[in-house]
Design a protein around this motif. Sequence first.
Motif, PDB file in Angstrom:
ATOM      1  N   HIS A   1       0.790  -1.238   0.000  1.00 44.50           N
ATOM      2  CA  HIS A   1       0.000   0.000   0.000  1.00 44.50           C
ATOM      3  C   HIS A   1       0.825   1.294   0.000  1.00 44.50           C
ATOM      4  O   HIS A   1       0.372   2.305  -0.534  1.00 44.50           O
ATOM      5  CB  HIS A   1      -0.943  -0.009   1.212  1.00 44.50           C
ATOM      6  CG  HIS A   1      -1.938   1.102   1.273  1.00 44.50           C
ATOM      7  ND1 HIS A   1      -2.820   1.381   0.257  1.00 44.50           N
ATOM      8  CD2 HIS A   1      -2.219   2.006   2.263  1.00 44.50           C
ATOM      9  CE1 HIS A   1      -3.593   2.387   0.601  1.00 44.50           C
ATOM     10  NE2 HIS A   1      -3.247   2.798   1.804  1.00 44.50           N
ATOM     11  N   ASP A   2       2.038   1.304   0.571  1.00 43.09           N
ATOM     12  CA  ASP A   2       2.783   2.551   0.713  1.00 43.09           C
ATOM     13  C   ASP A   2       3.785   2.799  -0.416  1.00 43.09           C
ATOM     14  O   ASP A   2       4.425   3.854  -0.453  1.00 43.09           O
ATOM     15  CB  ASP A   2       3.500   2.585   2.069  1.00 43.09           C
ATOM     16  CG  ASP A   2       2.698   3.329   3.123  1.00 43.09           C
ATOM     17  OD1 ASP A   2       1.536   3.676   2.842  1.00 43.09           O
ATOM     18  OD2 ASP A   2       3.225   3.561   4.219  1.00 43.09           O
ATOM     19  N   HIS A   3       3.983   1.841  -1.302  1.00 46.75           N
ATOM     20  CA  HIS A   3       4.786   2.013  -2.522  1.00 46.75           C
ATOM     21  C   HIS A   3       6.271   2.232  -2.230  1.00 46.75           C
ATOM     22  O   HIS A   3       6.916   3.093  -2.849  1.00 46.75           O
ATOM     23  CB  HIS A   3       4.250   3.162  -3.380  1.00 46.75           C
ATOM     24  CG  HIS A   3       2.791   3.042  -3.705  1.00 46.75           C
ATOM     25  ND1 HIS A   3       2.099   4.043  -4.358  1.00 46.75           N
ATOM     26  CD2 HIS A   3       1.891   2.054  -3.468  1.00 46.75           C
ATOM     27  CE1 HIS A   3       0.832   3.680  -4.495  1.00 46.75           C
ATOM     28  NE2 HIS A   3       0.691   2.472  -3.961  1.00 46.75           N
ATOM     29  N   THR A   4       6.815   1.459  -1.313  1.00 50.86           N
ATOM     30  CA  THR A   4       8.243   1.522  -0.984  1.00 50.86           C
ATOM     31  C   THR A   4       8.742   0.098  -0.759  1.00 50.86           C
ATOM     32  O   THR A   4       7.961  -0.853  -0.783  1.00 50.86           O
ATOM     33  CB  THR A   4       8.494   2.310   0.331  1.00 50.86           C
ATOM     34  OG1 THR A   4       8.089   1.492   1.436  1.00 50.86           O
ATOM     35  CG2 THR A   4       7.749   3.619   0.363  1.00 50.86           C
ATOM     36  N   PHE A   5      10.050  -0.034  -0.499  1.00 47.28           N
ATOM     37  CA  PHE A   5      10.549  -1.260   0.125  1.00 47.28           C
ATOM     38  C   PHE A   5      10.750  -0.976   1.607  1.00 47.28           C
ATOM     39  O   PHE A   5      11.320   0.047   1.991  1.00 47.28           O
ATOM     40  CB  PHE A   5      11.883  -1.730  -0.462  1.00 47.28           C
ATOM     41  CG  PHE A   5      12.601  -2.649   0.487  1.00 47.28           C
ATOM     42  CD1 PHE A   5      12.124  -3.934   0.703  1.00 47.28           C
ATOM     43  CD2 PHE A   5      13.688  -2.217   1.236  1.00 47.28           C
ATOM     44  CE1 PHE A   5      12.732  -4.776   1.624  1.00 47.28           C
ATOM     45  CE2 PHE A   5      14.311  -3.046   2.154  1.00 47.28           C
ATOM     46  CZ  PHE A   5      13.832  -4.328   2.347  1.00 47.28           C
TER      47      PHE A   5
ATOM     48  N   GLY B   1       4.897  -2.664  -1.033  1.00 53.71           N
ATOM     49  CA  GLY B   1       4.089  -2.503  -2.227  1.00 53.71           C
ATOM     50  C   GLY B   1       4.656  -1.567  -3.268  1.00 53.71           C
ATOM     51  O   GLY B   1       4.074  -0.518  -3.548  1.00 53.71           O
ATOM     52  N   SER B   2       5.774  -1.953  -3.884  1.00 60.96           N
ATOM     53  CA  SER B   2       6.302  -1.126  -4.985  1.00 60.96           C
ATOM     54  C   SER B   2       6.600  -1.983  -6.211  1.00 60.96           C
ATOM     55  O   SER B   2       7.607  -1.821  -6.876  1.00 60.96           O
ATOM     56  CB  SER B   2       7.563  -0.366  -4.545  1.00 60.96           C
ATOM     57  OG  SER B   2       8.592  -1.246  -4.126  1.00 60.96           O
TER      58      SER B   2
ATOM     59  N   LEU C   1       5.602   3.856  -6.801  1.00 57.96           N
ATOM     60  CA  LEU C   1       6.770   4.252  -6.022  1.00 57.96           C
ATOM     61  C   LEU C   1       6.548   5.543  -5.246  1.00 57.96           C
ATOM     62  O   LEU C   1       5.944   6.502  -5.749  1.00 57.96           O
ATOM     63  CB  LEU C   1       7.978   4.434  -6.962  1.00 57.96           C
ATOM     64  CG  LEU C   1       9.363   4.331  -6.326  1.00 57.96           C
ATOM     65  CD1 LEU C   1       9.569   2.976  -5.683  1.00 57.96           C
ATOM     66  CD2 LEU C   1      10.432   4.577  -7.380  1.00 57.96           C
ATOM     67  N   ARG C   2       7.059   5.544  -4.008  1.00 57.39           N
ATOM     68  CA  ARG C   2       7.160   6.740  -3.175  1.00 57.39           C
ATOM     69  C   ARG C   2       8.484   6.709  -2.425  1.00 57.39           C
ATOM     70  O   ARG C   2       9.161   5.681  -2.375  1.00 57.39           O
ATOM     71  CB  ARG C   2       6.012   6.801  -2.154  1.00 57.39           C
ATOM     72  CG  ARG C   2       4.642   7.090  -2.724  1.00 57.39           C
ATOM     73  CD  ARG C   2       3.684   7.459  -1.602  1.00 57.39           C
ATOM     74  NE  ARG C   2       2.333   7.709  -2.105  1.00 57.39           N
ATOM     75  CZ  ARG C   2       1.343   6.827  -2.027  1.00 57.39           C
ATOM     76  NH1 ARG C   2       1.569   5.648  -1.465  1.00 57.39           N
ATOM     77  NH2 ARG C   2       0.141   7.124  -2.491  1.00 57.39           N
ATOM     78  N   VAL C   3       8.821   7.821  -1.802  1.00 60.69           N
ATOM     79  CA  VAL C   3      10.025   7.900  -0.971  1.00 60.69           C
ATOM     80  C   VAL C   3       9.625   7.591   0.469  1.00 60.69           C
ATOM     81  O   VAL C   3       8.779   8.286   1.037  1.00 60.69           O
ATOM     82  CB  VAL C   3      10.677   9.289  -1.067  1.00 60.69           C
ATOM     83  CG1 VAL C   3      11.882   9.366  -0.138  1.00 60.69           C
ATOM     84  CG2 VAL C   3      11.089   9.584  -2.508  1.00 60.69           C
ATOM     85  N   PRO C   4      10.210   6.563   1.104  1.00 63.49           N
ATOM     86  CA  PRO C   4       9.783   6.183   2.453  1.00 63.49           C
ATOM     87  C   PRO C   4      10.317   7.120   3.520  1.00 63.49           C
ATOM     88  O   PRO C   4      11.266   7.884   3.308  1.00 63.49           O
ATOM     89  CB  PRO C   4      10.401   4.785   2.615  1.00 63.49           C
ATOM     90  CG  PRO C   4      11.643   4.851   1.779  1.00 63.49           C
ATOM     91  CD  PRO C   4      11.273   5.691   0.573  1.00 63.49           C
ATOM     92  N   LYS C   5       9.720   7.029   4.687  1.00 59.00           N
ATOM     93  CA  LYS C   5      10.278   7.683   5.868  1.00 59.00           C
ATOM     94  C   LYS C   5      11.528   6.916   6.295  1.00 59.00           C
ATOM     95  O   LYS C   5      11.746   5.768   5.910  1.00 59.00           O
ATOM     96  CB  LYS C   5       9.259   7.717   7.008  1.00 59.00           C
ATOM     97  CG  LYS C   5       7.942   8.379   6.647  1.00 59.00           C
ATOM     98  CD  LYS C   5       8.131   9.823   6.203  1.00 59.00           C
ATOM     99  CE  LYS C   5       6.802  10.475   5.849  1.00 59.00           C
ATOM    100  NZ  LYS C   5       6.962  11.871   5.370  1.00 59.00           N
TER     101      LYS C   5
ATOM    102  N   SER D   1      13.659   3.521  -1.744  1.00 59.93           N
ATOM    103  CA  SER D   1      12.712   3.964  -2.752  1.00 59.93           C
ATOM    104  C   SER D   1      13.091   3.276  -4.063  1.00 59.93           C
ATOM    105  O   SER D   1      13.924   3.769  -4.811  1.00 59.93           O
ATOM    106  CB  SER D   1      12.759   5.483  -2.905  1.00 59.93           C
ATOM    107  OG  SER D   1      11.878   5.907  -3.926  1.00 59.93           O
ATOM    108  N   ALA D   2      12.508   2.101  -4.296  1.00 59.58           N
ATOM    109  CA  ALA D   2      12.843   1.323  -5.490  1.00 59.58           C
ATOM    110  C   ALA D   2      11.689   0.393  -5.812  1.00 59.58           C
ATOM    111  O   ALA D   2      11.056  -0.174  -4.911  1.00 59.58           O
ATOM    112  CB  ALA D   2      14.118   0.517  -5.260  1.00 59.58           C
ATOM    113  N   TYR D   3      11.402   0.242  -7.103  1.00 59.00           N
ATOM    114  CA  TYR D   3      10.464  -0.790  -7.516  1.00 59.00           C
ATOM    115  C   TYR D   3      11.064  -2.136  -7.119  1.00 59.00           C
ATOM    116  O   TYR D   3      12.242  -2.392  -7.372  1.00 59.00           O
ATOM    117  CB  TYR D   3      10.248  -0.742  -9.021  1.00 59.00           C
ATOM    118  CG  TYR D   3       9.643   0.560  -9.501  1.00 59.00           C
ATOM    119  CD1 TYR D   3       8.283   0.815  -9.367  1.00 59.00           C
ATOM    120  CD2 TYR D   3      10.444   1.539 -10.096  1.00 59.00           C
ATOM    121  CE1 TYR D   3       7.736   2.011  -9.806  1.00 59.00           C
ATOM    122  CE2 TYR D   3       9.900   2.739 -10.539  1.00 59.00           C
ATOM    123  CZ  TYR D   3       8.548   2.967 -10.389  1.00 59.00           C
ATOM    124  OH  TYR D   3       8.014   4.155 -10.814  1.00 59.00           O
TER     125      TYR D   3
END
Length: 424
Positions: free
Chosen positions: A336-340, A362-363, A367-371, A384-386
Amino acid sequence: MSPLNRRSFLSTSLGGLAAASACHPSLLAQDSSSLAEASNPAASFAPDTLFLTWQRDPTSTITIQWLGAETSADTSIQFATLEAPVWQIAKTITKPYTNTDLKVFRCELTGLQPGQEYQFQIANAAEVYRFRTMPGKATDTFQFVSGGDSGVGLHAINTNILAARQEPYFALIAGDLAYDNGRSPETFAKYLQNYHEHMIDAQGRLIPMVAAIGNHEVDGGYKRQRQDAPAYLSFFDGFYPEKTYGVLDIGDYLSLVVLDTDHIAPIAGEQTDWLRQTLADRQERPHLIVANHVPAYPSYRSPQGANDHLGTGEEQRKHWCPLFEQYNVDVVLEHHDHTFKRTHPLTNGLRDKHGVLYLGDGSWGQLRVPKTPEERPYLAAVSSAYHMTVHRLEGDQRFHMAMEQSGKIADVCMTTSKRPAKRG
Protein backbone atom coordinates in the motif's frame (compact mmCIF):
# COMPACT_ATOMS: atom_id res chain seq x y z
CA MET A 1 -16.94 3.39 -17.33
CA SER A 2 -16.77 2.29 -20.93
CA PRO A 3 -18.18 -1.24 -21.14
CA LEU A 4 -15.88 -3.97 -22.43
CA ASN A 5 -17.91 -5.79 -25.05
CA ARG A 6 -17.40 -8.62 -27.49
CA ARG A 7 -16.52 -6.40 -30.44
CA SER A 8 -13.92 -4.32 -28.61
CA PHE A 9 -12.54 -7.45 -26.98
CA LEU A 10 -11.93 -9.16 -30.30
CA SER A 11 -10.60 -6.02 -31.98
CA THR A 12 -7.96 -5.58 -29.32
CA SER A 13 -7.05 -9.31 -29.42
CA LEU A 14 -7.90 -9.99 -25.79
CA GLY A 15 -7.91 -13.69 -26.41
CA GLY A 16 -8.92 -13.80 -30.06
CA LEU A 17 -11.52 -16.42 -29.30
CA ALA A 18 -11.85 -18.57 -32.38
CA ALA A 19 -14.07 -21.63 -32.35
CA ALA A 20 -12.41 -24.69 -30.85
CA SER A 21 -13.78 -28.13 -31.64
CA ALA A 22 -12.97 -31.40 -29.89
CA CYS A 23 -9.94 -33.52 -30.77
CA HIS A 24 -8.05 -36.48 -29.39
CA PRO A 25 -5.88 -35.50 -26.39
CA SER A 26 -2.71 -36.90 -28.00
CA LEU A 27 -2.79 -34.30 -30.78
CA LEU A 28 -0.19 -31.86 -29.45
CA ALA A 29 1.03 -28.59 -30.90
CA GLN A 30 4.12 -30.10 -32.51
CA ASP A 31 1.89 -32.32 -34.68
CA SER A 32 0.11 -29.38 -36.34
CA SER A 33 1.22 -28.25 -39.77
CA SER A 34 1.01 -24.66 -41.01
CA LEU A 35 -1.57 -25.79 -43.57
CA ALA A 36 -3.73 -27.29 -40.84
CA GLU A 37 -3.45 -24.11 -38.82
CA ALA A 38 -4.49 -22.03 -41.81
CA SER A 39 -7.57 -24.18 -42.44
CA ASN A 40 -8.51 -24.52 -38.75
CA PRO A 41 -8.85 -21.24 -36.79
CA ALA A 42 -8.90 -23.21 -33.55
CA ALA A 43 -5.26 -24.16 -34.07
CA SER A 44 -4.21 -20.60 -33.21
CA PHE A 45 -6.57 -20.23 -30.25
CA ALA A 46 -4.48 -18.86 -27.37
CA PRO A 47 -6.30 -16.51 -24.96
CA ASP A 48 -3.84 -13.85 -23.87
CA THR A 49 -5.49 -13.36 -20.47
CA LEU A 50 -5.04 -16.98 -19.37
CA PHE A 51 -3.53 -17.41 -15.91
CA LEU A 52 -3.43 -19.94 -13.08
CA THR A 53 -4.59 -19.63 -9.50
CA TRP A 54 -5.93 -21.86 -6.73
CA GLN A 55 -9.18 -22.42 -4.91
CA ARG A 56 -7.93 -25.36 -2.83
CA ASP A 57 -4.72 -27.22 -1.88
CA PRO A 58 -1.99 -26.37 -4.44
CA THR A 59 -0.30 -29.75 -3.98
CA SER A 60 -3.19 -31.47 -5.77
CA THR A 61 -5.21 -28.82 -7.67
CA ILE A 62 -4.86 -25.92 -10.09
CA THR A 63 -7.44 -23.49 -11.48
CA ILE A 64 -7.13 -22.28 -15.08
CA GLN A 65 -8.92 -19.05 -16.05
CA TRP A 66 -9.18 -16.69 -18.98
CA LEU A 67 -11.41 -13.97 -20.36
CA GLY A 68 -13.30 -14.25 -23.61
CA ALA A 69 -16.43 -13.84 -25.64
CA GLU A 70 -19.25 -16.29 -25.13
CA THR A 71 -18.86 -19.31 -27.41
CA SER A 72 -20.51 -22.64 -28.10
CA ALA A 73 -17.14 -24.17 -28.94
CA ASP A 74 -15.40 -26.82 -26.88
CA THR A 75 -13.33 -25.17 -24.14
CA SER A 76 -12.63 -28.25 -22.05
CA ILE A 77 -9.11 -28.76 -20.72
CA GLN A 78 -6.96 -31.74 -21.69
CA PHE A 79 -4.14 -32.35 -19.24
CA ALA A 80 -1.42 -34.86 -18.37
CA THR A 81 1.89 -35.08 -16.55
CA LEU A 82 5.02 -34.43 -18.59
CA GLU A 83 6.66 -37.57 -17.25
CA ALA A 84 3.95 -40.10 -18.12
CA PRO A 85 1.35 -38.41 -20.35
CA VAL A 86 -1.95 -40.21 -19.75
CA TRP A 87 -4.40 -37.56 -20.88
CA GLN A 88 -7.53 -36.60 -18.97
CA ILE A 89 -10.27 -34.11 -19.75
CA ALA A 90 -11.84 -31.59 -17.37
CA LYS A 91 -14.89 -29.41 -17.94
CA THR A 92 -14.65 -25.63 -18.20
CA ILE A 93 -17.44 -23.46 -16.78
CA THR A 94 -18.26 -19.87 -17.65
CA LYS A 95 -19.46 -17.00 -15.51
CA PRO A 96 -20.06 -13.31 -16.24
CA TYR A 97 -17.22 -10.84 -16.36
CA THR A 98 -19.27 -8.29 -14.44
CA ASN A 99 -20.27 -5.08 -16.24
CA THR A 100 -19.33 -6.50 -19.63
CA ASP A 101 -20.83 -9.01 -22.05
CA LEU A 102 -17.70 -11.15 -21.83
CA LYS A 103 -17.24 -14.35 -19.86
CA VAL A 104 -14.71 -15.70 -17.39
CA PHE A 105 -13.74 -19.25 -18.38
CA ARG A 106 -12.72 -21.39 -15.40
CA CYS A 107 -11.52 -24.98 -15.06
CA GLU A 108 -10.29 -26.52 -11.81
CA LEU A 109 -8.09 -29.60 -12.15
CA THR A 110 -8.19 -31.86 -9.10
CA GLY A 111 -6.56 -35.11 -8.01
CA LEU A 112 -3.13 -33.97 -9.23
CA GLN A 113 0.13 -35.42 -7.94
CA PRO A 114 2.29 -33.22 -5.66
CA GLY A 115 5.60 -31.97 -6.99
CA GLN A 116 4.84 -32.86 -10.61
CA GLU A 117 5.01 -30.97 -13.90
CA TYR A 118 1.88 -30.96 -16.00
CA GLN A 119 0.89 -29.88 -19.49
CA PHE A 120 -2.53 -28.83 -20.75
CA GLN A 121 -4.42 -27.60 -23.81
CA ILE A 122 -7.75 -25.94 -24.40
CA ALA A 123 -9.68 -28.43 -26.57
CA ASN A 124 -7.70 -28.86 -29.80
CA ALA A 125 -5.88 -25.53 -29.70
CA ALA A 126 -2.23 -25.66 -30.70
CA GLU A 127 -0.88 -23.96 -27.57
CA VAL A 128 0.44 -26.35 -24.93
CA TYR A 129 0.89 -24.81 -21.47
CA ARG A 130 2.93 -26.11 -18.56
CA PHE A 131 2.74 -25.76 -14.78
CA ARG A 132 3.90 -27.58 -11.66
CA THR A 133 2.08 -28.55 -8.50
CA MET A 134 3.46 -27.59 -5.11
CA PRO A 135 5.79 -30.06 -3.35
CA GLY A 136 4.18 -32.63 -1.11
CA LYS A 137 6.50 -32.31 1.89
CA ALA A 138 7.82 -29.58 4.16
CA THR A 139 11.35 -30.91 3.65
CA ASP A 140 11.32 -29.90 -0.02
CA THR A 141 13.01 -26.57 -0.78
CA PHE A 142 11.03 -24.12 -2.88
CA GLN A 143 10.50 -20.40 -3.35
CA PHE A 144 7.75 -17.95 -4.16
CA VAL A 145 7.65 -14.20 -4.81
CA SER A 146 5.48 -11.52 -3.23
CA GLY A 147 4.59 -7.89 -3.70
CA GLY A 148 1.74 -5.50 -4.25
CA ASP A 149 0.66 -2.26 -5.94
CA SER A 150 1.33 -3.20 -9.53
CA GLY A 151 -0.74 -1.46 -12.19
CA VAL A 152 -0.29 -1.95 -15.92
CA GLY A 153 2.64 0.36 -16.67
CA LEU A 154 6.20 -0.35 -17.78
CA HIS A 155 7.61 -0.62 -14.27
CA ALA A 156 5.04 -3.26 -13.36
CA ILE A 157 5.93 -5.22 -16.49
CA ASN A 158 9.64 -5.03 -15.68
CA THR A 159 9.00 -6.34 -12.17
CA ASN A 160 6.93 -9.18 -13.68
CA ILE A 161 9.93 -10.11 -15.80
CA LEU A 162 12.29 -9.97 -12.82
CA ALA A 163 9.93 -12.08 -10.73
CA ALA A 164 9.56 -14.74 -13.42
CA ARG A 165 13.35 -15.06 -13.70
CA GLN A 166 13.43 -16.32 -10.11
CA GLU A 167 11.41 -19.40 -11.16
CA PRO A 168 8.96 -19.13 -8.25
CA TYR A 169 6.26 -21.69 -7.61
CA PHE A 170 3.75 -18.85 -7.34
CA ALA A 171 3.35 -15.08 -6.94
CA LEU A 172 1.45 -13.60 -4.00
CA ILE A 173 0.13 -10.18 -5.05
CA ALA A 174 -1.50 -8.56 -2.03
CA GLY A 175 -3.71 -5.80 -3.32
CA ASP A 176 -3.90 -3.09 -5.98
CA LEU A 177 -3.27 -5.45 -8.86
CA ALA A 178 -4.52 -3.48 -11.85
CA TYR A 179 -5.73 -0.17 -10.38
CA ASP A 180 -9.11 -0.69 -12.03
CA ASN A 181 -10.81 0.98 -9.01
CA GLY A 182 -13.82 -1.30 -9.42
CA ARG A 183 -14.85 0.71 -12.49
CA SER A 184 -12.62 -0.32 -15.39
CA PRO A 185 -12.88 -3.95 -16.54
CA GLU A 186 -10.59 -3.03 -19.45
CA THR A 187 -7.79 -2.13 -17.05
CA PHE A 188 -8.13 -5.41 -15.16
CA ALA A 189 -8.07 -7.30 -18.47
CA LYS A 190 -4.88 -5.45 -19.42
CA TYR A 191 -3.31 -6.50 -16.11
CA LEU A 192 -4.10 -10.13 -16.92
CA GLN A 193 -2.61 -9.71 -20.40
CA ASN A 194 0.64 -8.45 -18.88
CA TYR A 195 0.69 -11.24 -16.31
CA HIS A 196 0.03 -13.89 -18.95
CA GLU A 197 2.77 -12.60 -21.22
CA HIS A 198 5.55 -12.18 -18.68
CA MET A 199 4.90 -14.45 -15.69
CA ILE A 200 6.37 -17.55 -17.30
CA ASP A 201 9.57 -19.05 -15.94
CA ALA A 202 12.69 -20.05 -17.86
CA GLN A 203 11.33 -23.60 -18.22
CA GLY A 204 8.16 -22.32 -19.90
CA ARG A 205 5.93 -22.93 -16.87
CA LEU A 206 3.05 -20.60 -16.01
CA ILE A 207 3.43 -19.04 -12.54
CA PRO A 208 0.17 -19.19 -10.53
CA MET A 209 -1.13 -16.08 -8.79
CA VAL A 210 -2.52 -15.79 -5.26
CA ALA A 211 -4.22 -12.41 -4.74
CA ALA A 212 -5.47 -10.29 -1.86
CA ILE A 213 -7.89 -7.39 -2.17
CA GLY A 214 -6.73 -3.77 -1.95
CA ASN A 215 -8.40 -0.39 -2.10
CA HIS A 216 -7.85 -0.05 -5.86
CA GLU A 217 -9.87 -3.21 -6.53
CA VAL A 218 -12.90 -1.50 -5.01
CA ASP A 219 -15.09 1.35 -6.19
CA GLY A 220 -14.80 3.63 -3.17
CA GLY A 221 -11.78 1.85 -1.70
CA TYR A 222 -13.00 1.13 1.84
CA LYS A 223 -16.10 -0.09 3.69
CA ARG A 224 -17.85 -1.24 0.53
CA GLN A 225 -19.75 -4.30 -0.68
CA ARG A 226 -18.76 -7.25 -2.88
CA GLN A 227 -20.48 -5.72 -5.89
CA ASP A 228 -18.04 -2.81 -5.65
CA ALA A 229 -15.11 -5.07 -6.65
CA PRO A 230 -16.61 -6.57 -9.84
CA ALA A 231 -13.52 -7.28 -11.93
CA TYR A 232 -11.44 -8.68 -9.07
CA LEU A 233 -14.19 -10.94 -7.75
CA SER A 234 -15.14 -12.10 -11.24
CA PHE A 235 -11.86 -14.02 -11.17
CA PHE A 236 -11.12 -14.61 -7.48
CA ASP A 237 -14.57 -15.51 -6.14
CA GLY A 238 -13.52 -19.16 -6.43
CA PHE A 239 -11.21 -18.69 -3.46
CA TYR A 240 -13.38 -15.96 -1.88
CA PRO A 241 -16.93 -17.30 -2.46
CA GLU A 242 -18.51 -15.45 0.48
CA LYS A 243 -15.80 -13.50 2.32
CA THR A 244 -12.91 -11.49 0.92
CA TYR A 245 -10.42 -13.16 3.26
CA GLY A 246 -9.33 -16.77 3.48
CA VAL A 247 -6.54 -19.25 4.11
CA LEU A 248 -4.72 -21.30 1.49
CA ASP A 249 -3.33 -24.46 3.08
CA ILE A 250 -0.51 -25.90 1.01
CA GLY A 251 -0.07 -29.53 2.01
CA ASP A 252 0.56 -29.78 5.73
CA TYR A 253 3.52 -27.40 5.79
CA LEU A 254 2.49 -23.89 4.67
CA SER A 255 -0.57 -21.76 5.35
CA LEU A 256 -1.09 -18.41 3.64
CA VAL A 257 -3.59 -16.36 5.63
CA VAL A 258 -4.90 -13.65 3.32
CA LEU A 259 -6.80 -10.73 4.89
CA ASP A 260 -9.01 -7.81 3.83
CA THR A 261 -7.90 -4.49 5.35
CA ASP A 262 -11.40 -2.95 5.53
CA HIS A 263 -12.07 -2.75 1.80
CA ILE A 264 -15.12 -5.01 1.95
CA ALA A 265 -14.71 -6.93 5.21
CA PRO A 266 -14.35 -4.87 8.43
CA ILE A 267 -11.17 -5.52 10.39
CA ALA A 268 -12.80 -5.84 13.81
CA GLY A 269 -15.45 -8.40 14.61
CA GLU A 270 -16.06 -11.39 12.37
CA GLN A 271 -12.78 -11.22 10.45
CA THR A 272 -10.72 -10.90 13.64
CA ASP A 273 -12.61 -13.81 15.23
CA TRP A 274 -11.93 -15.89 12.11
CA LEU A 275 -8.26 -14.89 12.17
CA ARG A 276 -7.87 -15.95 15.81
CA GLN A 277 -9.31 -19.40 15.13
CA THR A 278 -7.42 -19.82 11.85
CA LEU A 279 -4.06 -19.08 13.46
CA ALA A 280 -4.83 -21.27 16.49
CA ASP A 281 -5.69 -24.21 14.23
CA ARG A 282 -2.36 -24.00 12.37
CA GLN A 283 0.19 -23.98 15.16
CA GLU A 284 1.80 -27.23 14.00
CA ARG A 285 2.61 -25.89 10.54
CA PRO A 286 6.28 -25.19 9.80
CA HIS A 287 5.34 -22.04 7.86
CA LEU A 288 2.56 -19.62 8.83
CA ILE A 289 2.49 -16.45 6.72
CA VAL A 290 -0.03 -13.60 6.67
CA ALA A 291 -0.60 -11.26 3.71
CA ASN A 292 -2.77 -8.15 3.44
CA HIS A 293 -2.79 -4.80 1.71
CA VAL A 294 -2.77 -1.81 4.09
CA PRO A 295 0.25 -2.04 6.44
CA ALA A 296 0.08 -2.20 10.21
CA TYR A 297 3.48 -0.48 10.26
CA PRO A 298 3.53 1.96 7.33
CA SER A 299 6.74 3.21 5.79
CA TYR A 300 5.24 6.30 4.16
CA ARG A 301 1.79 7.16 5.50
CA SER A 302 1.33 8.27 9.08
CA PRO A 303 0.46 5.64 11.68
CA GLN A 304 -1.01 8.41 13.83
CA GLY A 305 -4.60 9.56 13.35
CA ALA A 306 -5.77 13.16 13.04
CA ASN A 307 -9.04 15.05 12.75
CA ASP A 308 -11.13 12.06 13.83
CA HIS A 309 -9.48 9.81 11.22
CA LEU A 310 -7.58 6.70 12.19
CA GLY A 311 -3.90 6.43 11.39
CA THR A 312 -2.73 3.97 8.74
CA GLY A 313 -2.76 0.47 10.20
CA GLU A 314 -4.24 1.57 13.51
CA GLU A 315 -7.04 -0.99 13.48
CA GLN A 316 -4.66 -3.81 12.51
CA ARG A 317 -2.32 -2.88 15.36
CA LYS A 318 -5.24 -3.02 17.77
CA HIS A 319 -7.00 -6.17 16.56
CA TRP A 320 -4.56 -8.26 14.48
CA CYS A 321 -1.00 -7.66 15.65
CA PRO A 322 -1.65 -9.08 19.14
CA LEU A 323 -2.88 -12.27 17.42
CA PHE A 324 0.18 -12.40 15.17
CA GLU A 325 2.32 -12.18 18.29
CA GLN A 326 0.26 -14.64 20.34
CA TYR A 327 0.29 -17.30 17.61
CA ASN A 328 3.88 -16.71 16.47
CA VAL A 329 3.19 -15.76 12.85
CA ASP A 330 6.44 -16.10 10.91
CA VAL A 331 6.14 -13.03 8.70
CA VAL A 332 3.45 -10.53 7.66
CA LEU A 333 3.52 -9.31 4.05
CA GLU A 334 1.89 -5.87 3.72
CA HIS A 335 1.85 -3.21 1.03
CA HIS A 336 0.00 0.00 0.00
CA ASP A 337 2.78 2.55 0.71
CA HIS A 338 4.79 2.01 -2.52
CA THR A 339 8.24 1.52 -0.98
CA PHE A 340 10.55 -1.26 0.12
CA LYS A 341 10.54 -1.79 3.89
CA ARG A 342 11.55 -4.30 6.51
CA THR A 343 10.67 -3.74 10.13
CA HIS A 344 12.52 -5.00 13.15
CA PRO A 345 10.86 -8.02 14.77
CA LEU A 346 8.11 -6.31 16.75
CA THR A 347 6.03 -6.95 19.83
CA ASN A 348 3.49 -4.26 20.64
CA GLY A 349 5.26 -1.98 18.18
CA LEU A 350 8.65 -2.28 19.89
CA ARG A 351 11.82 -4.11 18.89
CA ASP A 352 11.88 -7.65 20.23
CA LYS A 353 14.01 -10.47 18.84
CA HIS A 354 11.08 -12.82 19.49
CA GLY A 355 8.60 -10.52 17.75
CA VAL A 356 6.92 -10.55 14.33
CA LEU A 357 8.61 -9.37 11.12
CA TYR A 358 6.69 -7.15 8.68
CA LEU A 359 7.85 -6.94 5.06
CA GLY A 360 6.53 -4.61 2.33
CA ASP A 361 5.54 -2.07 1.25
CA GLY A 362 4.09 -2.50 -2.23
CA SER A 363 6.30 -1.13 -4.99
CA TRP A 364 5.82 -3.73 -7.74
CA GLY A 365 4.86 -0.93 -10.11
CA GLN A 366 4.24 2.16 -7.94
CA LEU A 367 6.77 4.25 -6.02
CA ARG A 368 7.16 6.74 -3.18
CA VAL A 369 10.03 7.90 -0.97
CA PRO A 370 9.78 6.18 2.45
CA LYS A 371 10.28 7.68 5.87
CA THR A 372 13.60 6.91 7.51
CA PRO A 373 14.26 4.54 10.43
CA GLU A 374 15.06 7.65 12.45
CA GLU A 375 11.55 8.95 11.78
CA ARG A 376 9.92 5.53 12.29
CA PRO A 377 11.96 3.50 14.83
CA TYR A 378 10.13 0.28 13.97
CA LEU A 379 11.73 0.35 10.48
CA ALA A 380 14.96 -1.62 10.05
CA ALA A 381 15.53 -1.08 6.30
CA VAL A 382 13.87 1.05 3.63
CA SER A 383 14.48 2.20 0.08
CA SER A 384 12.71 3.96 -2.75
CA ALA A 385 12.84 1.32 -5.49
CA TYR A 386 10.46 -0.79 -7.52
CA HIS A 387 10.85 -4.25 -6.03
CA MET A 388 9.47 -7.68 -5.25
CA THR A 389 10.59 -10.19 -2.62
CA VAL A 390 11.76 -13.76 -3.11
CA HIS A 391 10.91 -16.11 -0.23
CA ARG A 392 12.94 -19.31 -0.11
CA LEU A 393 11.63 -21.97 2.27
CA GLU A 394 14.05 -24.62 3.52
CA GLY A 395 12.76 -26.94 6.24
CA ASP A 396 11.58 -24.64 9.04
CA GLN A 397 13.70 -21.70 7.83
CA ARG A 398 12.79 -18.90 5.44
CA PHE A 399 15.11 -16.58 3.56
CA HIS A 400 13.55 -13.31 2.36
CA MET A 401 15.42 -11.45 -0.39
CA ALA A 402 14.12 -8.11 -1.70
CA MET A 403 15.19 -7.45 -5.29
CA GLU A 404 14.99 -4.09 -7.01
CA GLN A 405 13.83 -3.82 -10.60
CA SER A 406 17.47 -3.40 -11.72
CA GLY A 407 18.27 -6.80 -10.25
CA LYS A 408 20.11 -5.28 -7.28
CA ILE A 409 19.52 -7.07 -3.98
CA ALA A 410 18.01 -4.50 -1.62
CA ASP A 411 17.87 -6.64 1.50
CA VAL A 412 18.17 -10.20 2.81
CA CYS A 413 16.89 -11.56 6.10
CA MET A 414 15.96 -14.90 7.64
CA THR A 415 13.11 -16.08 9.82
CA THR A 416 12.85 -19.34 11.76
CA SER A 417 9.64 -20.90 13.02
CA LYS A 418 8.89 -20.23 16.67
CA ARG A 419 6.07 -22.79 16.85
CA PRO A 420 6.63 -26.43 17.85
CA ALA A 421 6.12 -27.97 14.41
CA LYS A 422 4.69 -31.47 14.20
CA ARG A 423 7.28 -34.12 13.39
CA GLY A 424 7.09 -37.63 12.10
